[in-house]
Design a protein around this motif. Structure first.
Motif, PDB file in Angstrom:
ATOM      1  N   GLU A 115       0.813  -1.217   0.000  1.00  0.00           N
ATOM      2  CA  GLU A 115       0.000   0.000   0.000  1.00  0.00           C
ATOM      3  C   GLU A 115       0.846   1.266   0.000  1.00  0.00           C
ATOM      4  O   GLU A 115       0.526   2.234  -0.696  1.00  0.00           O
ATOM      5  CB  GLU A 115      -0.966  -0.003   1.188  1.00  0.00           C
ATOM      6  CG  GLU A 115      -2.119  -0.989   1.024  1.00  0.00           C
ATOM      7  CD  GLU A 115      -3.295  -0.667   1.919  1.00  0.00           C
ATOM      8  OE1 GLU A 115      -3.693   0.517   2.000  1.00  0.00           O
ATOM      9  OE2 GLU A 115      -3.821  -1.598   2.553  1.00  0.00           O
ATOM     10  N   THR A 116       1.901   1.303   0.785  1.00  0.00           N
ATOM     11  CA  THR A 116       2.725   2.516   0.799  1.00  0.00           C
ATOM     12  C   THR A 116       3.452   2.710  -0.528  1.00  0.00           C
ATOM     13  O   THR A 116       3.654   3.836  -0.971  1.00  0.00           O
ATOM     14  CB  THR A 116       3.736   2.488   1.959  1.00  0.00           C
ATOM     15  OG1 THR A 116       4.506   1.273   1.905  1.00  0.00           O
ATOM     16  CG2 THR A 116       3.026   2.579   3.300  1.00  0.00           C
ATOM     17  N   ASN A 117       3.825   1.615  -1.174  1.00  0.00           N
ATOM     18  CA  ASN A 117       4.450   1.720  -2.494  1.00  0.00           C
ATOM     19  C   ASN A 117       3.461   2.242  -3.534  1.00  0.00           C
ATOM     20  O   ASN A 117       3.826   3.005  -4.434  1.00  0.00           O
ATOM     21  CB  ASN A 117       4.986   0.358  -2.928  1.00  0.00           C
ATOM     22  CG  ASN A 117       5.670   0.417  -4.291  1.00  0.00           C
ATOM     23  OD1 ASN A 117       6.689   1.074  -4.464  1.00  0.00           O
ATOM     24  ND2 ASN A 117       5.087  -0.271  -5.267  1.00  0.00           N
ATOM     25  N   PHE A 118       2.203   1.867  -3.392  1.00  0.00           N
ATOM     26  CA  PHE A 118       1.178   2.232  -4.366  1.00  0.00           C
ATOM     27  C   PHE A 118       0.566   3.611  -4.087  1.00  0.00           C
ATOM     28  O   PHE A 118       0.466   4.459  -4.976  1.00  0.00           O
ATOM     29  CB  PHE A 118       0.086   1.165  -4.377  1.00  0.00           C
ATOM     30  CG  PHE A 118      -0.983   1.369  -5.408  1.00  0.00           C
ATOM     31  CD1 PHE A 118      -0.729   1.126  -6.744  1.00  0.00           C
ATOM     32  CD2 PHE A 118      -2.254   1.788  -5.037  1.00  0.00           C
ATOM     33  CE1 PHE A 118      -1.724   1.318  -7.713  1.00  0.00           C
ATOM     34  CE2 PHE A 118      -3.257   1.973  -5.988  1.00  0.00           C
ATOM     35  CZ  PHE A 118      -2.983   1.735  -7.326  1.00  0.00           C
ATOM     36  N   PHE A 119       0.155   3.831  -2.836  1.00  0.00           N
ATOM     37  CA  PHE A 119      -0.547   5.062  -2.479  1.00  0.00           C
ATOM     38  C   PHE A 119       0.368   6.161  -1.932  1.00  0.00           C
ATOM     39  O   PHE A 119       0.054   7.340  -2.032  1.00  0.00           O
ATOM     40  CB  PHE A 119      -1.626   4.773  -1.426  1.00  0.00           C
ATOM     41  CG  PHE A 119      -2.779   3.951  -1.908  1.00  0.00           C
ATOM     42  CD1 PHE A 119      -3.660   4.441  -2.866  1.00  0.00           C
ATOM     43  CD2 PHE A 119      -3.011   2.680  -1.396  1.00  0.00           C
ATOM     44  CE1 PHE A 119      -4.739   3.684  -3.305  1.00  0.00           C
ATOM     45  CE2 PHE A 119      -4.087   1.920  -1.824  1.00  0.00           C
ATOM     46  CZ  PHE A 119      -4.959   2.424  -2.782  1.00  0.00           C
ATOM     47  N   GLY A 120       1.473   5.778  -1.292  1.00  0.00           N
ATOM     48  CA  GLY A 120       2.310   6.735  -0.595  1.00  0.00           C
ATOM     49  C   GLY A 120       2.347   6.404   0.883  1.00  0.00           C
ATOM     50  O   GLY A 120       1.697   5.468   1.359  1.00  0.00           O
ATOM     51  N   SER A 121       3.059   7.192   1.629  1.00  0.00           N
ATOM     52  CA  SER A 121       3.287   6.900   3.045  1.00  0.00           C
ATOM     53  C   SER A 121       2.172   7.408   3.947  1.00  0.00           C
ATOM     54  O   SER A 121       1.502   8.402   3.655  1.00  0.00           O
ATOM     55  CB  SER A 121       4.615   7.521   3.486  1.00  0.00           C
ATOM     56  OG  SER A 121       4.805   7.366   4.879  1.00  0.00           O
ATOM     57  N   GLU A 122       1.997   6.731   5.054  1.00  0.00           N
ATOM     58  CA  GLU A 122       1.193   7.215   6.162  1.00  0.00           C
ATOM     59  C   GLU A 122       1.989   8.280   6.919  1.00  0.00           C
ATOM     60  O   GLU A 122       3.175   8.454   6.636  1.00  0.00           O
ATOM     61  CB  GLU A 122       0.807   6.043   7.081  1.00  0.00           C
ATOM     62  CG  GLU A 122       1.828   5.671   8.137  1.00  0.00           C
ATOM     63  CD  GLU A 122       3.054   4.934   7.606  1.00  0.00           C
ATOM     64  OE1 GLU A 122       3.791   4.400   8.451  1.00  0.00           O
ATOM     65  OE2 GLU A 122       3.303   4.902   6.382  1.00  0.00           O
ATOM     66  N   PRO A 123       1.403   9.013   7.878  1.00  0.00           N
ATOM     67  CA  PRO A 123       2.204   9.932   8.690  1.00  0.00           C
ATOM     68  C   PRO A 123       3.265   9.133   9.462  1.00  0.00           C
ATOM     69  O   PRO A 123       2.925   8.255  10.248  1.00  0.00           O
ATOM     70  CB  PRO A 123       1.186  10.555   9.652  1.00  0.00           C
ATOM     71  CG  PRO A 123      -0.149  10.324   9.026  1.00  0.00           C
ATOM     72  CD  PRO A 123      -0.021   9.037   8.269  1.00  0.00           C
TER      73      PRO A 123
END
Length: 497
Positions: free
Chosen positions: A103-111
């Protein structure tokens, strides 16, 4: 579902409440196994209606702290403790090894490290109401000076009663984690807030991205399809946070990913637009597609009825497990004979699917189909229609649009029996493009259908031919390997049903 925290209202909370609970909820830079912690929770989702609980840290993984509510833990046997611990280990492994990196690779990072200055997020496992798989509360992303019942943590709430079933708990966690990512990408980094339906679309697509619907029977997607078919004429953009809302939004996401690119969905997080339709249009253009949201929505409605890519590649789903999906028409008009007039009325909202299926014409001499429209707001509507020949093939152009006006509200189609075997008519109301709520206004549309002998001498030329725009090639870099192995209040909460 997202809780829109009303800061002014929350500032009226008594100061002594905040002070008395500060000791109960503390923020730590690093939690340790076995640590006991107090948490604010939503009384609307808690199985016992509580607003505060204590929980103990039962698992520390690479990316998360897994807390279990103490009351639940103390109520079960030692054998059940071992079983729960094993299930948490499995969930932690899934989160660390698949959900988080994909998910972080696809959408970007969480805080990260976030408001608590700790790169670990909190996953709080406790008994929730039966229909809640989990939820995300953006209130926790604010300080307690801003929101008194903030936990000041990056955290997700998960129903511990679903922990034993990975087919449920894994998608729940994946769905809610996207909401945390969206909060960072949109609200923190770009200072805008998404419309609910688009935020939920990304969360639903996260479950597809992770392959949770690849084994379709009894899968997450299979359940969503079932709820969609039970109420397929729901408005896409009106968000009531009901099961059909989720069913519709996941299928729209699936359609975008199949026929355009999954990257379009990801890129809705890479702009500073708050309006969902504008955000999708921006992402489409960024990825080289000439279509707009309206184009895709129209084709998607047709695909839900026909679901036949042999007629046109855009008129169906390519996922094998969705090949048998067909919505029921809103109206079926059969055996229309000479000089017979059928009249019906519908109340229609913006971006709401309605399908009028006109077919199986009775024998007769009148070969012209006259379709008339009347509405208090006639200019609000565009009538998308396609004609199928008697042999079932498409009559080109594939799609046409009729735009009625008060002075010219009749559509004429010539060739019943020779060129016309079936007409699919889809009335679209597309006035509102931003600011959607849970209760959108309806506009009445009155439709009459009849067979007449001849075309008018000078029929109004108000029908616009729409040829499907050529699909832009998907850049190789945008082919997402979705096989890596390939939720209820409108205030700041997100929840899965």
């Amino acid at each position: 579902m997202k809780r829109n925290s009303n800061l002014k209202l929350r500032f009226t909370y008594a100061c002594f409440f905040v002070i008395s609970f500060l000791a109960f909820v503390s923020v730590a830079n690093a939690d340790s196994f076995g640590q006991d912690q107090g948490f604010f929770i939503s009384s609307g989702y808690d199985a016992q209606g509580r607003s505060q609980i204590t929980a103990t840290l039962r698992k520390v993984s690479s990316h998360a702290y897994f807390y279990v509510e103490d009351g639940y833990w103390n109520s079960i046997s030692s054998d059940a403790h071992n079983q729960i611990s094993s299930q948490i280990d499995t969930l932690a492994q899934e989160f660390d090894n698949r959900i988080y990196p994909i998910e972080t690779n696809f959408f970007g990072s969480e805080p990260n490290p976030g408001i608590d200055d700790d790169p670990h997020m909190v996953i709080l496992l406790s008994p929730l109401i039966e229909k809640a798989g989990g939820y995300f509360d953006t209130a926790n992303e604010y300080t307690r000076n801003q929101i008194p019942d903030s936990n000041q943590r990056e955290m997700i709430y998960v129903n511990i009663n679903g922990l034993a079933d990975p087919q449920k708990v894994d998608p729940f966690l994946a769905h809610e984690f996207q909401h945390l990512i969206s909060f960072n990408q949109k609200e923190l980094l770009r200072q805008v807030s998404d419309e609910n339906w688009l935020n939920e679309l990304r969360s639903e697509y996260a479950t597809i991205l992770l392959g949770y619907s690849d084994n379709f029977p009894n899968s997450y997607l299979a359940g969503r399809v079932k709820t969609f078919l039970s109420s397929s004429d729901d408005s896409l953009t009106e968000w009531k946070n009901l099961p059909p809302d989720y069913g519709q939004i996941i299928l729209f996401a699936e359609y975008i990913a199949e026929h355009f690119s999954a990257q379009v969905i990801a890129d809705t997080l890479k702009n500073n637009l708050s309006a969902g339709i504008a955000s999708i249009n921006d992402a489409l253009a960024k990825n080289g597609f000439p279509q707009t949201f309206s184009d895709i929505y129209s084709d998607w409605l047709i695909a839900n009825l026909l679901n036949n890519t042999s007629i046109d590649t855009l008129f169906g789903y390519t996922r094998e497990s969705l090949k048998n999906l067909h919505v029921n028409p809103s109206r079926v008009l059969n055996n229309i004979g000479d000089d017979i007039t059928l009249v019906f009325s519908d109340n229609i909202k913006d971006w709401q699917g309605k399908w009028y299926d006109i077919s199986q014409f009775a024998p007769g001499q009148n070969n012209v189909l006259k379709i008339s429209f009347s509405s208090p707001s006639l200019a609000s509507f565009h009538l998308v229609y396609l004609i199928l020949k008697p042999d079932g093939s498409i009559s080109r152009p594939a799609i046409s649009i009729f735009s009625p006006t008060n002075s010219s509200s009749d559509l004429y189609l010539n060739g019943i029996g020779s060129n016309i075997g079936r007409v699919i008519l889809i009335p679209l109301k597309e006035d509102q493009i931003a600011g959607f709520t849970a209760n959108e206004q309806v506009v009445n549309l009155l439709t009459s259908v009849e067979r007449i002998k001849t075309m008018p001498v000078q029929p109004p030329v108000l029908s616009t031919i729409i040829q499907p725009a050529p699909k832009a090639a998907k850049p190789a870099a945008l082919k997402i390997k979705a096989k890596v192995k390939k939720l209820i209040v409108k205030s700041k909460k997100k929840k899965i049903k």
